[in-house]
Design an enzyme around this catalytic site. Structure first.
Site: not given
Ligand code: ACO
Length: 358
Positions: A245, A300
């Site tokens: 998140h 989610e």
């Molecule tokens: N699975 C694997 N790796 C992840 C995940 C995940 N679910 N979430 C973040 N990471 C990793 C990223 O790949 C990144 O790695 P890196 O630095 O080596 O490239 C690191 O963790 C940081 O990720 P960011 O993209 O900076 O995190 P951000 O805060 O932008 O993303 C997000 C948040 C989009 C929710 C992300 O965690 C994600 O894609 N989750 C999966 C989709 C999801 O569950 N969405 C629902 C969110 S809740 C809502 O909106 C209601």
């Protein structure tokens, strides 16, 4: 410049506060724990819009007005044919666009009722079934389930849906709420603001994640497969849906509110055991692979299980999210109109400059 607008503050709001370090969500002065499981969709809408929409029916008049709005909106389903192949979110968006725009309470009422009527109709049409007309005497949660499935839900099922809708009603300046506020700030109208919200919500990085959670659980099949399957997904560079998140660095408090609702519903115990095993394996692997990053369960993950147990198909999960979040979008849109200005940030041009004349 802040990529992704991290840490940028773009509004003062009386609506909700997300404390990502403590895992705490406050909505209009109440903790999520005070509201979830004790508040109906109608009460939540009244709480969110309190003082922001003069003329909105109050108290017992609100459920009556919402029932009437649902009945009126069914006419849109009956007279507006949509092209084949639209998914439920696209169908909800297309039917919602048929509502005349404006900033008045009547428009807000229709928007609060719209995802209930349109989600059920979209799902039934895709299954080749006739849409079921609303029953204005029921609560919005009970009527949503009845229009979807054709049977009257139990009180426990309607209460579980209310818990979900309240849990996702508002969450600070998330992407869809920000989109709704940007559009509201231009004075385009509440319908336009809600359409912007739906469009932002449908992406898999925001409200489109719970459908893929079900696909993941189905593909894993049994608890012993969890670790190899999840490691394989990460090896392919995929993200694990339902984890991580932008704001929370600890467990999303909404995940627990929904897990409790699933337990109360007495949903399929085997399915819940599988989900818990997948959750534990995912958290362990994410800790190993991303040690510098705190990736925890988000809303989610258990949304998927709760909505599945209530009979919604995964392709419609985002529409149910929109049903809950519309209260937040409308409250933020009204707040933006009342207290904000046109939202118009700046960009830094990094392209080439025109060549100087010799
Ligand atoms: N699975 C694997 N790796 C992840 C995940 C995940 N679910 N979430 C973040 N990471 C990793 C990223 O790949 C990144 O790695 P890196 O630095 O080596 O490239 C690191 O963790 C940081 O990720 P960011 O993209 O900076 O995190 P951000 O805060 O932008 O993303 C997000 C948040 C989009 C929710 C992300 O965690 C994600 O894609 N989750 C999966 C989709 C999801 O569950 N969405 C629902 C969110 S809740 C809502 O909106 C209601």
């Amino acid at each position: 410049m802040s990529d992704g607008l991290d840490d940028v503050v773009a509004a003062h709001t009386v609506l909700s506060e997300v404390d990502g370090a403590a895992g705490r969500l406050v909505i209009r002065g109440h903790s999520l724990a005070e509201l979830a499981g004790r508040t109906s969709f109608e009460e939540m809408a009244a709480l969110m819009l309190d003082g922001l929409l003069p003329g909105l029916p109050q108290g017992r008049e609100l459920p009556v007005a919402l029932g009437k709005a649902r009945a009126d909106l069914f006419g849109i389903v009956e007279r507006t044919a949509l092209s084949d192949g639209l998914g439920p979110v696209e169908a909800v968006r297309a039917w919602t666009a048929q509502i005349a725009d404006g900033e008045r309470p009547e428009t807000a009422l229709k928007l609060l009722a719209a995802p209930a009527v349109f989600t059920a109709a979209a799902v039934r049409k895709r299954r080749g079934l006739a849409p079921i007309a609303p029953d204005p005497t029921l609560s919005q949660a009970a009527d949503t389930l009845r229009m979807l499935r054709g049977d009257t839900p139990t009180a426990a099922q309607a209460a579980a849906l209310d818990t979900y809708l309240v849990t996702v009603a508002d969450h600070g300046l998330n992407a869809s709420t920000f989109a709704a506020r940007v559009v509201a700030s231009t004075r385009a109208g509440l319908v336009s603001a809600v359409l912007a919200g739906i469009s932002a919500l449908k992406g898999p990085l925001h409200g489109g994640a719970p459908g893929p959670v079900i696909e993941m659980l189905d593909a894993i099949g049994e608890p012993s497969n969890a670790r190899p399957w999840l490691e394989g997904a990460l090896d392919r560079g995929e993200r694990l849906m339902g984890f991580g998140h932008r704001i929370y660095r600890v467990r999303d408090p909404r995940a627990d509110a929904l897990k409790q609702a699933i337990a109360k519903l007495g949903a399929d115990a085997g399915r819940l055991r599988l989900a818990e095993a997948v959750e534990q394996a995912a958290l362990a692997i994410l800790r190993e692979r991303k040690p510098g990053r705190s990736l925890e369960t988000n809303v989610e993950f258990y949304t998927a299980l709760l909505l599945e147990a209530l009979g919604f198909p995964p392709e419609a999960f985002t529409c149910v999210f929109a049903l809950g979040r519309t209260t937040g979008w409308l409250a933020h849109a009204r707040e933006q109109i009342e207290t904000g200005r046109l939202i118009r940030p700046q960009s830094v041009y990094v392209g080439p400059q025109p060549r100087q004349a010799a």
